[in-house]
Design an enzyme around this catalytic site. Structure first.
Site, PDB file in Angstrom:
ATOM      1  N   HIS A  83       0.643  -1.265  -0.019  1.00  0.00           N
ATOM      2  CA  HIS A  83       0.088   0.121   0.047  1.00  0.00           C
ATOM      3  C   HIS A  83       0.487   1.330  -0.154  1.00  0.00           C
ATOM      4  O   HIS A  83       0.733   2.319  -0.830  1.00  0.00           O
ATOM      5  CB  HIS A  83      -1.157   0.168   1.173  1.00  0.00           C
ATOM      6  CG  HIS A  83      -1.699  -1.207   1.163  1.00  0.00           C
ATOM      7  ND1 HIS A  83      -2.459  -1.280   2.521  1.00  0.00           N
ATOM      8  CD2 HIS A  83      -2.351  -2.287   0.313  1.00  0.00           C
ATOM      9  CE1 HIS A  83      -3.461  -2.373   2.186  1.00  0.00           C
ATOM     10  NE2 HIS A  83      -3.028  -3.117   0.981  1.00  0.00           N
ATOM     11  N   HIS A 118      -8.990  -1.687  -5.203  1.00  0.00           N
ATOM     12  CA  HIS A 118      -7.876  -2.448  -4.677  1.00  0.00           C
ATOM     13  C   HIS A 118      -6.679  -3.413  -5.240  1.00  0.00           C
ATOM     14  O   HIS A 118      -5.413  -2.977  -4.631  1.00  0.00           O
ATOM     15  CB  HIS A 118      -8.623  -2.741  -2.874  1.00  0.00           C
ATOM     16  CG  HIS A 118      -7.324  -3.136  -1.823  1.00  0.00           C
ATOM     17  ND1 HIS A 118      -6.836  -2.046  -1.773  1.00  0.00           N
ATOM     18  CD2 HIS A 118      -6.340  -4.366  -1.777  1.00  0.00           C
ATOM     19  CE1 HIS A 118      -5.683  -2.659  -0.507  1.00  0.00           C
ATOM     20  NE2 HIS A 118      -5.148  -3.678  -0.080  1.00  0.00           N
ATOM     21  N   ASP A 134      -2.884  -2.507  -5.177  1.00  0.00           N
ATOM     22  CA  ASP A 134      -2.024  -3.629  -5.272  1.00  0.00           C
ATOM     23  C   ASP A 134      -0.768  -3.459  -6.384  1.00  0.00           C
ATOM     24  O   ASP A 134       0.475  -3.968  -5.425  1.00  0.00           O
ATOM     25  CB  ASP A 134      -2.487  -4.715  -5.053  1.00  0.00           C
ATOM     26  CG  ASP A 134      -3.264  -4.971  -2.871  1.00  0.00           C
ATOM     27  OD1 ASP A 134      -2.762  -3.925  -2.174  1.00  0.00           O
ATOM     28  OD2 ASP A 134      -3.831  -5.954  -2.382  1.00  0.00           O
ATOM     29  N   HIS A 146      -0.331 -11.502  -5.591  1.00  0.00           N
ATOM     30  CA  HIS A 146       0.826 -10.633  -5.307  1.00  0.00           C
ATOM     31  C   HIS A 146       1.948 -10.836  -5.596  1.00  0.00           C
ATOM     32  O   HIS A 146       2.736 -11.088  -5.691  1.00  0.00           O
ATOM     33  CB  HIS A 146       0.864 -10.291  -3.742  1.00  0.00           C
ATOM     34  CG  HIS A 146       0.515  -9.770  -2.763  1.00  0.00           C
ATOM     35  ND1 HIS A 146       0.550  -8.119  -3.369  1.00  0.00           N
ATOM     36  CD2 HIS A 146      -0.694  -9.590  -1.289  1.00  0.00           C
ATOM     37  CE1 HIS A 146      -0.537  -7.542  -2.160  1.00  0.00           C
ATOM     38  NE2 HIS A 146      -1.232  -8.540  -1.843  1.00  0.00           N
TER      39      HIS A 146
END
Length: 274
Positions: free
Chosen positions: A78, A233, A237, A259
Protein backbone atom coordinates in the site's frame (compact mmCIF):
# COMPACT_ATOMS: atom_id res chain seq x y z
CA UNK A 1 15.17 14.75 -19.39
CA UNK A 2 13.33 13.67 -16.27
CA UNK A 3 15.09 13.97 -12.94
CA UNK A 4 14.81 11.80 -9.87
CA UNK A 5 12.53 12.95 -7.06
CA UNK A 6 12.47 12.53 -3.31
CA UNK A 7 10.33 13.90 -0.50
CA UNK A 8 10.65 17.59 0.25
CA UNK A 9 10.16 16.98 3.98
CA UNK A 10 9.80 14.19 6.51
CA UNK A 11 6.52 12.26 7.04
CA UNK A 12 5.61 10.70 10.41
CA UNK A 13 2.69 8.36 11.15
CA UNK A 14 1.81 5.99 14.01
CA UNK A 15 -0.57 3.04 13.71
CA UNK A 16 -0.75 -0.75 13.83
CA UNK A 17 0.24 -3.39 11.32
CA UNK A 18 -2.47 -5.35 9.51
CA UNK A 19 -1.04 -8.84 9.96
CA UNK A 20 1.25 -8.59 13.00
CA UNK A 21 -1.18 -6.31 14.83
CA UNK A 22 1.75 -4.50 16.47
CA UNK A 23 2.00 -0.75 17.12
CA UNK A 24 4.41 0.87 14.67
CA UNK A 25 6.01 4.28 14.27
CA UNK A 26 6.75 5.12 10.64
CA UNK A 27 8.94 7.86 9.22
CA UNK A 28 9.41 8.63 5.53
CA UNK A 29 12.48 10.75 4.87
CA UNK A 30 14.20 12.29 1.86
CA UNK A 31 17.03 10.19 0.42
CA UNK A 32 19.97 10.91 -1.85
CA UNK A 33 19.83 10.34 -5.61
CA UNK A 34 20.29 6.71 -6.55
CA UNK A 35 19.13 5.42 -3.16
CA UNK A 36 15.81 4.00 -4.33
CA UNK A 37 13.14 3.14 -1.78
CA UNK A 38 14.73 1.46 1.23
CA UNK A 39 13.28 0.15 4.50
CA UNK A 40 15.13 0.37 7.82
CA UNK A 41 14.45 -0.42 11.49
CA UNK A 42 14.88 2.42 13.99
CA UNK A 43 15.14 -0.13 16.81
CA UNK A 44 17.84 -2.08 14.95
CA UNK A 45 20.15 0.69 13.72
CA UNK A 46 23.11 -1.63 13.12
CA UNK A 47 21.21 -3.58 10.47
CA UNK A 48 21.59 -2.60 6.83
CA UNK A 49 18.38 -1.22 5.24
CA UNK A 50 16.52 -3.42 2.75
CA UNK A 51 15.98 -2.12 -0.77
CA UNK A 52 12.40 -2.40 -2.02
CA UNK A 53 13.27 -4.33 -5.16
CA UNK A 54 11.87 -7.41 -6.83
CA UNK A 55 15.08 -9.31 -6.09
CA UNK A 56 14.45 -8.90 -2.35
CA UNK A 57 10.91 -10.36 -2.31
CA UNK A 58 10.84 -13.28 0.14
CA UNK A 59 7.12 -14.05 0.54
CA UNK A 60 3.76 -13.19 -1.02
CA UNK A 61 1.19 -14.84 1.27
CA UNK A 62 -1.62 -12.27 1.77
CA UNK A 63 0.96 -9.47 1.44
CA UNK A 64 4.29 -8.64 -0.16
CA UNK A 65 7.36 -9.20 1.99
CA UNK A 66 10.92 -8.06 1.29
CA UNK A 67 13.96 -9.11 3.22
CA UNK A 68 17.75 -9.19 3.29
CA UNK A 69 20.08 -10.40 5.98
CA UNK A 70 18.22 -10.52 9.30
CA UNK A 71 15.60 -7.92 8.37
CA UNK A 72 12.24 -8.39 6.72
CA UNK A 73 9.33 -6.03 6.05
CA UNK A 74 5.87 -7.19 5.07
CA UNK A 75 2.64 -5.63 3.80
CA UNK A 76 4.62 -2.92 2.04
CA UNK A 77 2.38 -2.80 -1.07
CA UNK A 78 0.00 0.00 0.00
CA UNK A 79 2.82 2.39 0.86
CA UNK A 80 4.74 1.38 -2.27
CA UNK A 81 1.64 2.07 -4.37
CA UNK A 82 1.36 5.63 -3.06
CA UNK A 83 5.09 6.25 -3.54
CA UNK A 84 4.87 4.87 -7.09
CA UNK A 85 2.09 7.18 -8.22
CA UNK A 86 3.73 10.21 -6.60
CA UNK A 87 6.83 9.44 -8.66
CA UNK A 88 9.14 9.08 -5.66
CA UNK A 89 12.48 7.60 -6.73
CA UNK A 90 14.33 7.88 -3.44
CA UNK A 91 12.92 7.51 0.08
CA UNK A 92 14.08 6.12 3.41
CA UNK A 93 11.22 4.31 5.19
CA UNK A 94 12.05 3.78 8.87
CA UNK A 95 9.88 1.59 11.10
CA UNK A 96 10.20 0.27 14.65
CA UNK A 97 8.40 -2.96 13.66
CA UNK A 98 8.28 -5.26 10.64
CA UNK A 99 5.17 -3.81 9.03
CA UNK A 100 3.95 -0.32 8.03
CA UNK A 101 0.67 0.92 9.56
CA UNK A 102 -2.47 -0.47 7.93
CA UNK A 103 -4.44 2.76 8.62
CA UNK A 104 -7.88 2.02 7.09
CA UNK A 105 -6.66 -0.71 4.73
CA UNK A 106 -6.18 1.65 1.79
CA UNK A 107 -3.40 3.93 0.49
CA UNK A 108 -5.35 7.17 0.92
CA UNK A 109 -3.57 8.38 4.07
CA UNK A 110 -0.11 7.55 2.69
CA UNK A 111 -0.90 9.33 -0.56
CA UNK A 112 -2.13 12.46 1.22
CA UNK A 113 0.79 12.56 3.67
CA UNK A 114 3.26 12.41 0.78
CA UNK A 115 1.32 15.15 -1.03
CA UNK A 116 1.49 17.32 2.09
CA UNK A 117 5.24 16.72 2.45
CA UNK A 118 5.77 17.60 -1.21
CA UNK A 119 8.43 16.31 -3.58
CA UNK A 120 11.81 17.72 -4.56
CA UNK A 121 13.63 17.33 -7.86
CA UNK A 122 17.17 15.98 -7.58
CA UNK A 123 20.34 16.36 -9.59
CA UNK A 124 20.20 12.94 -11.20
CA UNK A 125 18.57 11.65 -14.36
CA UNK A 126 15.57 9.41 -13.81
CA UNK A 127 15.55 6.08 -15.61
CA UNK A 128 11.92 5.01 -15.85
CA UNK A 129 11.11 1.36 -16.36
CA UNK A 130 9.72 1.73 -19.87
CA UNK A 131 7.84 -1.35 -21.04
CA UNK A 132 9.04 -1.79 -24.62
CA UNK A 133 7.69 -5.27 -25.31
CA UNK A 134 5.26 -7.80 -23.83
CA UNK A 135 5.99 -9.31 -20.41
CA UNK A 136 3.57 -11.92 -19.08
CA UNK A 137 3.34 -14.31 -16.11
CA UNK A 138 0.63 -17.00 -15.94
CA UNK A 139 -0.74 -19.34 -13.31
CA UNK A 140 -3.52 -21.35 -14.90
CA UNK A 141 -6.36 -18.98 -15.75
CA UNK A 142 -4.73 -16.18 -13.74
CA UNK A 143 -2.20 -13.86 -15.35
CA UNK A 144 -0.62 -10.44 -15.30
CA UNK A 145 1.16 -8.77 -18.20
CA UNK A 146 2.77 -5.49 -19.16
CA UNK A 147 2.70 -4.05 -22.68
CA UNK A 148 4.04 -0.84 -24.18
CA UNK A 149 2.01 2.30 -23.48
CA UNK A 150 2.79 6.00 -23.34
CA UNK A 151 1.76 6.55 -19.74
CA UNK A 152 0.61 4.32 -16.90
CA UNK A 153 -2.59 2.36 -17.29
CA UNK A 154 -4.05 -0.64 -15.48
CA UNK A 155 -6.86 -2.93 -16.68
CA UNK A 156 -7.83 -5.49 -14.04
CA UNK A 157 -10.42 -8.27 -13.96
CA UNK A 158 -11.05 -9.88 -10.57
CA UNK A 159 -12.78 -13.24 -10.27
CA UNK A 160 -14.60 -14.26 -7.09
CA UNK A 161 -16.99 -17.18 -6.70
CA UNK A 162 -19.03 -15.43 -4.02
CA UNK A 163 -22.31 -14.15 -5.54
CA UNK A 164 -21.94 -10.87 -3.65
CA UNK A 165 -18.79 -10.04 -5.62
CA UNK A 166 -18.52 -12.16 -8.77
CA UNK A 167 -16.55 -10.74 -11.71
CA UNK A 168 -15.38 -7.14 -11.45
CA UNK A 169 -13.49 -5.16 -14.09
CA UNK A 170 -11.89 -1.74 -13.91
CA UNK A 171 -9.65 0.17 -16.30
CA UNK A 172 -7.87 3.38 -15.37
CA UNK A 173 -5.32 5.79 -16.75
CA UNK A 174 -3.22 6.30 -13.63
CA UNK A 175 -2.29 9.85 -12.71
CA UNK A 176 -1.93 11.37 -9.24
CA UNK A 177 -5.39 12.90 -9.69
CA UNK A 178 -7.19 9.74 -10.82
CA UNK A 179 -5.36 7.60 -8.28
CA UNK A 180 -6.27 9.81 -5.34
CA UNK A 181 -9.95 9.81 -6.30
CA UNK A 182 -10.52 6.33 -7.73
CA UNK A 183 -7.87 3.94 -6.33
CA UNK A 184 -6.25 5.22 -3.14
CA UNK A 185 -9.48 4.93 -1.03
CA UNK A 186 -10.03 1.26 -1.99
CA UNK A 187 -9.50 -0.91 1.08
CA UNK A 188 -8.34 -4.44 1.85
CA UNK A 189 -11.18 -6.98 1.73
CA UNK A 190 -11.69 -10.17 3.74
CA UNK A 191 -14.27 -12.96 3.86
CA UNK A 192 -15.58 -13.39 7.41
CA UNK A 193 -15.29 -17.20 7.32
CA UNK A 194 -11.55 -16.94 6.55
CA UNK A 195 -10.64 -14.61 9.41
CA UNK A 196 -10.33 -17.18 12.21
CA UNK A 197 -8.03 -19.37 10.10
CA UNK A 198 -5.88 -16.39 9.12
CA UNK A 199 -5.49 -15.28 12.72
CA UNK A 200 -4.66 -18.82 13.81
CA UNK A 201 -1.75 -18.62 11.36
CA UNK A 202 -0.58 -15.28 12.72
CA UNK A 203 -2.15 -13.18 9.96
CA UNK A 204 -4.73 -10.40 10.11
CA UNK A 205 -4.10 -9.76 13.81
CA UNK A 206 -4.51 -6.03 13.25
CA UNK A 207 -7.68 -6.46 11.23
CA UNK A 208 -10.96 -4.89 12.32
CA UNK A 209 -13.94 -3.20 10.69
CA UNK A 210 -11.87 0.00 10.88
CA UNK A 211 -8.97 -1.48 8.91
CA UNK A 212 -10.61 -4.02 6.56
CA UNK A 213 -13.91 -4.30 4.74
CA UNK A 214 -15.51 -7.65 5.48
CA UNK A 215 -18.21 -9.64 3.70
CA UNK A 216 -20.14 -12.73 4.70
CA UNK A 217 -22.91 -14.78 3.14
CA UNK A 218 -25.50 -12.13 4.02
CA UNK A 219 -23.67 -9.08 2.67
CA UNK A 220 -21.11 -6.41 3.57
CA UNK A 221 -20.43 -5.84 7.26
CA UNK A 222 -19.29 -2.24 6.74
CA UNK A 223 -20.07 0.41 4.12
CA UNK A 224 -18.16 0.38 0.83
CA UNK A 225 -16.31 3.32 -0.67
CA UNK A 226 -17.08 1.92 -4.15
CA UNK A 227 -19.46 -0.81 -5.39
CA UNK A 228 -16.43 -2.49 -7.03
CA UNK A 229 -13.95 -1.77 -4.24
CA UNK A 230 -12.30 -5.18 -4.53
CA UNK A 231 -11.01 -4.71 -8.08
CA UNK A 232 -9.91 -1.15 -7.32
CA UNK A 233 -7.89 -2.44 -4.37
CA UNK A 234 -6.36 -5.06 -6.66
CA UNK A 235 -5.17 -2.20 -8.88
CA UNK A 236 -3.76 -0.43 -5.80
CA UNK A 237 -1.83 -3.60 -4.96
CA UNK A 238 -0.46 -4.22 -8.45
CA UNK A 239 0.83 -0.64 -8.60
CA UNK A 240 2.64 -1.22 -5.30
CA UNK A 241 4.05 -4.58 -6.28
CA UNK A 242 5.28 -3.43 -9.69
CA UNK A 243 7.09 -0.47 -8.10
CA UNK A 244 9.59 -3.15 -7.08
CA UNK A 245 10.73 -3.03 -10.72
CA UNK A 246 10.96 0.78 -10.77
CA UNK A 247 8.65 3.57 -11.86
CA UNK A 248 6.65 1.97 -14.64
CA UNK A 249 5.66 3.39 -18.01
CA UNK A 250 3.32 0.89 -19.61
CA UNK A 251 -0.08 -0.78 -19.59
CA UNK A 252 -0.66 -3.47 -16.96
CA UNK A 253 -3.36 -6.03 -17.79
CA UNK A 254 -4.33 -8.60 -15.16
CA UNK A 255 -6.90 -11.31 -14.54
CA UNK A 256 -7.23 -12.52 -10.94
CA UNK A 257 -3.61 -11.65 -10.20
CA UNK A 258 -2.28 -11.48 -6.66
CA UNK A 259 1.00 -10.67 -4.96
CA UNK A 260 2.76 -13.82 -6.18
CA UNK A 261 2.08 -13.12 -9.86
CA UNK A 262 2.57 -9.36 -9.48
CA UNK A 263 5.99 -9.72 -7.90
CA UNK A 264 6.98 -12.46 -10.37
CA UNK A 265 6.24 -10.01 -13.18
CA UNK A 266 8.18 -7.27 -11.39
CA UNK A 267 11.15 -9.63 -11.04
CA UNK A 268 11.07 -10.61 -14.71
CA UNK A 269 10.89 -6.98 -15.83
CA UNK A 270 13.72 -5.96 -13.48
CA UNK A 271 15.98 -8.86 -14.50
CA UNK A 272 15.52 -8.36 -18.22
CA UNK A 273 15.86 -4.60 -17.91
CA UNK A 274 19.17 -5.03 -16.10
Amino acid sequence: MQRERTLASRVIYDGIGLHAGKPVHMELAPAAPGTGIVFARSDMPAEKPVAATAANVTATLRATTIGAGTLKFFTIEHLMSALHVHGIDNCLVTLDAEEPPVVDGSARTFFRLIAQAGTAEQDAERHETVIDRVYRVDNGSHFVMAIPYDGLRVSFTSLNDHPLIGVQYYDIEVTPETYEKEIAPARTIAYEKEIAALQANGLGLGGSLETVIVYNDEGWMNPLNFPNELVRHKILDVLGDLRLAGIIRGHIIAVASGHALNTALAKRIAEERD
